[in-house]
Design a protein around this motif. Sequence first.
Motif, short mmCIF file in Angstrom:
data_model
loop_
_atom_site.label_atom_id
_atom_site.label_comp_id
_atom_site.label_asym_id
_atom_site.label_seq_id
_atom_site.Cartn_x
_atom_site.Cartn_y
_atom_site.Cartn_z
N LEU A 136 6.99 8.98 3.70
CA LEU A 136 7.90 7.83 4.14
C LEU A 136 8.29 8.24 5.31
O LEU A 136 8.62 9.37 5.74
CB LEU A 136 9.01 7.65 3.01
N PRO A 137 8.91 7.04 6.27
CA PRO A 137 8.63 5.91 6.05
C PRO A 137 7.18 5.31 6.48
O PRO A 137 6.90 3.92 6.08
CB PRO A 137 9.57 5.38 7.10
N GLY A 138 6.39 6.16 6.73
CA GLY A 138 4.92 5.65 7.26
C GLY A 138 4.15 5.07 6.06
O GLY A 138 3.39 4.04 6.32
N ASN A 139 4.26 5.72 4.80
CA ASN A 139 3.45 5.07 3.95
C ASN A 139 4.03 3.78 3.09
O ASN A 139 3.44 3.11 2.24
CB ASN A 139 3.19 6.02 2.86
N ASN A 140 5.20 3.33 3.81
CA ASN A 140 5.49 2.05 3.36
C ASN A 140 4.70 0.88 4.20
O ASN A 140 4.68 -0.10 3.87
CB ASN A 140 6.94 1.71 3.84
N PHE A 141 4.16 1.35 5.42
CA PHE A 141 3.39 0.43 6.22
C PHE A 141 1.86 0.70 6.57
O PHE A 141 1.54 0.77 7.80
CB PHE A 141 4.20 0.24 7.45
N ILE A 142 1.30 1.19 5.65
CA ILE A 142 -0.05 1.72 5.67
C ILE A 142 -1.18 0.35 6.13
O ILE A 142 -2.00 0.73 7.38
CB ILE A 142 -0.82 2.10 4.20
N GLU A 143 -0.85 -0.70 5.63
CA GLU A 143 -1.64 -1.80 6.15
C GLU A 143 -1.60 -2.12 7.58
O GLU A 143 -2.51 -2.55 8.35
CB GLU A 143 -1.23 -2.82 5.22
N GLU A 144 -0.22 -2.00 8.12
CA GLU A 144 0.13 -2.27 9.61
C GLU A 144 -0.46 -1.13 10.36
O GLU A 144 -0.77 -1.48 11.48
CB GLU A 144 1.55 -2.32 9.78
N LEU A 145 -0.61 0.10 9.87
CA LEU A 145 -1.04 1.29 10.67
C LEU A 145 -2.62 1.17 10.70
O LEU A 145 -2.87 1.53 11.61
CB LEU A 145 -0.59 2.63 9.91
N ALA A 195 -1.60 8.57 3.58
CA ALA A 195 -1.22 7.84 2.57
C ALA A 195 -0.54 8.38 1.42
O ALA A 195 -0.22 7.51 0.72
CB ALA A 195 -2.23 6.60 2.25
N GLY A 196 -0.63 9.77 1.38
CA GLY A 196 -0.17 10.25 -0.14
C GLY A 196 1.50 9.93 -0.24
O GLY A 196 2.24 10.12 0.75
N TYR A 197 1.84 9.52 -1.52
CA TYR A 197 3.16 9.22 -1.55
C TYR A 197 3.97 10.24 -1.49
O TYR A 197 3.59 11.49 -1.67
CB TYR A 197 3.23 8.55 -3.09
N SER A 198 5.45 10.36 -1.28
CA SER A 198 6.18 11.29 -1.36
C SER A 198 6.11 12.13 -2.66
O SER A 198 6.16 11.76 -3.62
CB SER A 198 7.68 10.94 -1.10
N ARG A 199 6.27 13.48 -2.15
CA ARG A 199 6.08 14.66 -3.41
C ARG A 199 4.53 14.74 -3.86
O ARG A 199 4.69 15.18 -5.05
CB ARG A 199 7.10 14.36 -4.56
N THR A 200 3.74 14.49 -3.16
CA THR A 200 2.40 14.87 -3.30
C THR A 200 1.71 16.02 -2.24
O THR A 200 0.81 16.09 -2.26
CB THR A 200 1.47 13.79 -3.35
N GLY A 201 2.83 16.80 -1.87
CA GLY A 201 2.41 17.73 -0.65
C GLY A 201 2.12 17.11 0.62
O GLY A 201 1.51 17.51 1.34
N THR A 202 3.23 16.43 0.86
CA THR A 202 3.21 15.54 2.34
C THR A 202 3.26 16.73 3.62
O THR A 202 2.55 16.41 4.52
CB THR A 202 4.05 14.40 2.49
N VAL A 203 4.15 17.74 3.35
CA VAL A 203 4.29 18.76 4.29
C VAL A 203 3.15 19.40 4.50
O VAL A 203 2.46 19.95 5.59
CB VAL A 203 5.62 19.56 4.14
#
Length: 280
Positions: free
Chosen positions: A92-101, A20-28
């Motif tokens: 993103l785009p997954g962390n736009n839909f954490i609740e659904e995941l 759930a880390g937002y973009s630019r928090t070391g997602t790779v």
Amino acid sequence: MGGVPSVPTDPSRTIQVIGAGYSRTGTVSMQMALEKLLDGPVMHGGTALLGREDAYCKKWLEVYEAHAAGDRPRKLKALREATRGFVGICDLPGNNFIEELVELYPDAKVVAVHRDADRWWKSIELIIKNTTPRWLKYYLAPVPGWRHFPKMVEWFTYRGEEILTTEVEGVTDPQSRSPGPDILPADIGKDLLAVHNRWVASFVPPEKFLLMELKDGWEPLCEFLDKPVPDEPFPRANDAAAVEQTAKDIMTKTALVWLGIFATTGAAGYAAFKLWEAYL
């Protein structure tokens, strides 16, 4: 964006960890770490949307379109299809839909990442600069996969501001905004990371939620996932220089595509002219 797109080979595998880390928090870096710990493919949004085929990008467009239409069953079906075969998901785009995941994968654990707000906002502004020019959708139009990225960025903005309107006082009417560096005032923008993490924590059971910093390395993540600590350094990837290089590579490769189109068109036009001339 610094990583390699993962492609599932076993559709029976399901999401075990939601990054759930937002973009630019070391997602790779998180993608690479989770692939090591979970021994399977982890979907990273930036690398997947810029490195995979048209059909896969369209799956995520379907998720956003169903969300905008208010069709939850269709959205969940599309989201399951987009994540089928992966053991984890980041960015993103997954962390736009954490609740659904979380609804789709109730046994999955959720990992969010904290970072210094000023440094994070500076990094996000770099991404905004590279992905929001209005001419970009026309420039990328002839390139499969990449052609969908500008539209995806519009959806990122739409969905992100939907969340902001419920979490931050004074931010209203997301539909009236357009992508760009002035999406948010800097004081609100810098708070966005904390807002996002607070939003995630509001619906994830505490025992399934971890908020960490990447500088802490393997230990908190491995303890949370009940995995042994690998005998190697925690992955480090996807710095600001890599983002700039990715943008330059995309611009260069797309320019070559356009050059090929113009050359082919010119050659066809010349041939047609000579044919017409021969019949005169």
